[in-house]
Design an enzyme around this catalytic site. Structure first.
Site, PDB file in Angstrom:
ATOM      1  CB  ALA A 103       6.938  22.492   6.804  1.00 44.10           C
ATOM      2  CB  SER A 109       7.681   7.348   5.877  1.00 48.39           C
ATOM      3  OG  SER A 109       7.229   6.102   6.357  1.00 48.39           O
ATOM      4  N   PRO A 110       9.868   6.000   3.128  1.00 49.05           N
ATOM      5  CG  PRO A 110      12.018   5.368   2.492  1.00 49.05           C
ATOM      6  CD  PRO A 110      11.278   6.185   3.504  1.00 49.05           C
ATOM      7  CD  GLU A 160      -2.851  -1.214   2.335  1.00 47.41           C
ATOM      8  OE1 GLU A 160      -2.513  -0.577   3.356  1.00 47.41           O
ATOM      9  OE2 GLU A 160      -3.864  -1.933   2.282  1.00 47.41           O
ATOM     10  CD  GLU A 219       3.398  27.047   3.574  1.00 44.13           C
ATOM     11  OE1 GLU A 219       3.065  27.267   4.761  1.00 44.13           O
ATOM     12  OE2 GLU A 219       2.571  26.771   2.685  1.00 44.13           O
ATOM     13  CD  GLU A 228      -4.211  26.367   4.094  1.00 45.80           C
ATOM     14  OE1 GLU A 228      -3.201  25.951   4.693  1.00 45.80           O
ATOM     15  OE2 GLU A 228      -4.195  26.790   2.926  1.00 45.80           O
ATOM     16  NE  ARG A 273       2.591  19.541  12.214  1.00 47.71           N
ATOM     17  CZ  ARG A 273       2.250  20.107  11.071  1.00 47.71           C
ATOM     18  NH1 ARG A 273       0.983  20.102  10.687  1.00 47.71           N
ATOM     19  NH2 ARG A 273       3.157  20.684  10.318  1.00 47.71           N
ATOM     20  CD  GLU A 311       6.021  14.161   2.923  1.00 50.52           C
ATOM     21  OE1 GLU A 311       5.967  15.358   3.252  1.00 50.52           O
ATOM     22  OE2 GLU A 311       5.826  13.225   3.722  1.00 50.52           O
ATOM     23  CD  GLU A 320      -1.563  26.739   8.195  1.00 49.78           C
ATOM     24  OE1 GLU A 320      -0.914  25.932   7.527  1.00 49.78           O
ATOM     25  OE2 GLU A 320      -1.481  27.977   8.024  1.00 49.78           O
TER      26      GLU A 320
END
Length: 205
Positions: free
Chosen positions: A92, A129-130, A48, A108, A158, A75, A135, A160
């Site tokens: 970011a 996180s390959p 996946e 940003e 958003e 987060r 990403e 934030e």
């Protein structure tokens, strides 16, 4: 194992690609085979893949005051695994289709910290996180003037709510050492700055 085998994208066969979910992010299920280090093709496997935009992270650095500007925000990913899900991080954002990474860094920095960046120093590009995500992160150190940098920023539409912190480099490195800064981009950028600080200050002074 063959010493001459050097794997590449031609050594992967995508047999089936299924879209399982599509929203702000996307989830795909892949049936594939890849060549083994023996030189033979391996058996079919299922993986996946979390598909998302590439990201840009930037560490604003004031070479004159030897200070960095960091941000703090809630987060969701840290909610079940951290004592405090409000993390100290870098500025970011995600790359839209028609944007260059440097444009995202500057946009940003203004949206999240009210900062106008000067020169940008490319640090690296990396996959966070390959094993399950495509990403890629573009990481920079950005020259700034940290004097008076403070306040609450972010885009309310958003969701934030971002608090700006100005720390000495030594304090930030101590936070990495003590585990108070515990996200990959911030750790990598601050450790890179520790190794290259004299060169950066020399170039930007």
């Amino acid at each position: 194992m063959s010493d001459t085998f050097k794997p590449g994208t031609d050594d992967v066969q995508i047999l089936q690609r299924e879209q399982c979910f599509s929203g702000f992010y996307r989830l795909e299920r892949l049936q594939l085979r890849h060549r083994l280090f023996s030189g033979e093709m391996g058996a079919q496997i299922e993986r996946e893949l979390f598909v998302r935009h590439d990201a840009v992270c930037v560490l604003p650095y004031d070479p004159r005051r030897d200070e960095v500007v960091l941000i703090e925000q809630f987060r969701t990913g840290a909610l079940d695994k951290a004592d405090n899900p409000w993390l100290i991080e870098l500025v970011a954002g995600l790359i839209d289709k028609d944007e260059q990474p440097e444009e995202v860094a500057r946009r940003e920095a203004m949206e999240e910290a009210g900062l106008e960046l000067g020169a940008l120093w490319p640090v690296c590009r990396y996959f966070p996180s390959p094993g399950g995500s495509n990403e890629q992160v573009h990481l920079y150190v950005g020259r700034c003037d940290s004097e008076g940098a403070e306040g609450i920023f972010g885009l309310p539409e958003e969701g934030e709510d971002i608090k700006v912190h100005v720390w000495s480099v030594e304090r930030a490195l101590a936070a990495v050492r003590d585990g108070k800064i515990d996200n990959a981009a911030s750790i990598i950028a601050l450790q890179w700055l520790a190794l290259n600080r004299d060169e950066v200050r020399g170039a930007w002074s």
